[in-house]
Design a protein around this motif. Sequence first.
Motif, mmCIF file in Angstrom:
data_model
loop_
_atom_site.group_PDB
_atom_site.id
_atom_site.type_symbol
_atom_site.label_atom_id
_atom_site.label_comp_id
_atom_site.label_asym_id
_atom_site.label_seq_id
_atom_site.Cartn_x
_atom_site.Cartn_y
_atom_site.Cartn_z
ATOM 1 N N ASP A 269 -45.031 -4.867 -9.824
ATOM 2 C CA ASP A 269 -45.766 -4.337 -8.633
ATOM 3 C C ASP A 269 -45.079 -4.808 -7.351
ATOM 4 O OD1 ASP A 269 -48.037 -2.627 -7.727
ATOM 5 O OD2 ASP A 269 -48.307 -4.538 -6.387
ATOM 6 N N PHE A 270 -44.518 -3.983 -6.673
ATOM 7 C CA PHE A 270 -43.774 -4.617 -5.318
ATOM 8 C C PHE A 270 -44.642 -5.119 -4.390
ATOM 9 C CE2 PHE A 270 -42.133 -3.695 -1.149
ATOM 10 C CZ PHE A 270 -41.031 -4.362 -1.347
ATOM 11 N N GLU A 271 -46.044 -5.021 -4.123
ATOM 12 C CA GLU A 271 -46.865 -5.682 -3.439
ATOM 13 C C GLU A 271 -47.404 -7.130 -4.195
ATOM 14 O OE1 GLU A 271 -49.846 -3.142 -1.884
ATOM 15 O OE2 GLU A 271 -48.204 -1.692 -0.716
ATOM 16 N N SER A 272 -47.930 -6.862 -5.396
ATOM 17 C CA SER A 272 -48.354 -8.196 -5.806
ATOM 18 C C SER A 272 -47.550 -8.968 -6.475
ATOM 19 C CB SER A 272 -49.512 -7.505 -7.147
ATOM 20 O OG SER A 272 -48.707 -7.190 -7.969
ATOM 21 N N GLY A 273 -46.278 -8.349 -6.741
ATOM 22 C CA GLY A 273 -45.349 -9.130 -7.386
ATOM 23 C C GLY A 273 -45.795 -9.348 -9.132
ATOM 24 N N GLN A 274 -46.741 -8.841 -9.540
ATOM 25 C CA GLN A 274 -47.123 -9.246 -10.878
ATOM 26 C C GLN A 274 -46.354 -7.824 -11.574
ATOM 27 O OE1 GLN A 274 -49.953 -11.145 -12.039
ATOM 28 N NE2 GLN A 274 -49.525 -11.936 -10.083
ATOM 29 N N ILE A 275 -46.089 -8.723 -12.971
ATOM 30 C CA ILE A 275 -45.523 -7.572 -13.994
ATOM 31 C C ILE A 275 -46.606 -6.530 -14.164
ATOM 32 C CG2 ILE A 275 -44.797 -7.134 -16.363
ATOM 33 C CD1 ILE A 275 -42.594 -8.721 -14.813
#
Length: 326
Positions: A197-203
Amino acid sequence: MSTKEAVLQALESCSGQYLSGEELSTRLDVSRTTIWKVIKALREEGHIIEAVTNNGYMLMHNNRLITESGVRRGLSAANKDIDIHVFDAVDSTNIEARRLALDGAGDGTLVVTGHQTAGRGRLGRSFYSPREGIYLSIIIKPNFDVSKSVLITCAAAVAVAEAIKEVAGLDARIKWVNDVYIDNRKVCGILTEGISDFESGQIESLVIGIGVNTDVSNFPEELKNIAGAVEGDYSASELAGAIASKVIDYARNMEARTFIDAYRSMNLVIGKRVTVYKGKYKVKPEDEIDGIPATVENIDNNGKLVVVYDDGSKEVLGSGEITIRL
Ligand code: BTN
């Protein structure tokens, strides 16, 4: 539903039994000639339909055609309702699954095809994907720590080997980390990719891509020496469904690691002498590096390789750091 789809569904629903032309025409309220024409069209599409005088028609499941209904037949009851996207051909099921995931496709969504025009392999390589192979990708929304996502790859290898045994009756083994072998030839490769996810940086999604060879007789010479195939009488669709179903089940129970004992026992490398290549992989000839001889002691609960070097020192190696050759 078209008459063709209705005939196919009727034949599928009485799997292993003959259905007479008369019964089909009564059920679907069409003429016997229409049934005959539809059977001909289905055969031309690649369905194997046996016809026996006085018995009728029977759909044979030992074919390489990928159909949604056939894939569903391979799913366990718990996974019967997953979203399935079947393509006659696609660039790469991993790319297609990624597109679908970015469009909101949910956990367990499955993309399957019998032909990829731009199949992707590990380390940026391409994956040769001619017609009549089995190429699938499963979207998993991880409910586990993705730093352990190598484990999903181990789980996928177990899923493939188990499904091959169940559907095709063949014994497959695993070469750490995720290549599946029959008779010392690689029959399947697995490529797991993350979508963050671009905003959270989470996969936020994992795409688990699996390619199974069903016939290598026309493979290029350079692949013929290493590649093998899952041969015999079985349905490619059913094998795809069985693989996907098992991957989904293992992923949903990731913390329990129900596959890890099977992963160890099916693994070709435990106890073997190997050469460990650290750092840069040999992608191009100029990347060649010296390997270090070692003996594989075990595979730990995180899917890492425990090796003992010839000087007696021990190291635990992750798949991202090294490659091995037997
Ligand atoms: C490898 O052995 O290098 C991994 C190969 C993975 C191939 C599969 S086929 C289905 C999915 N789609 C792709 O483009 N690649 C994976």
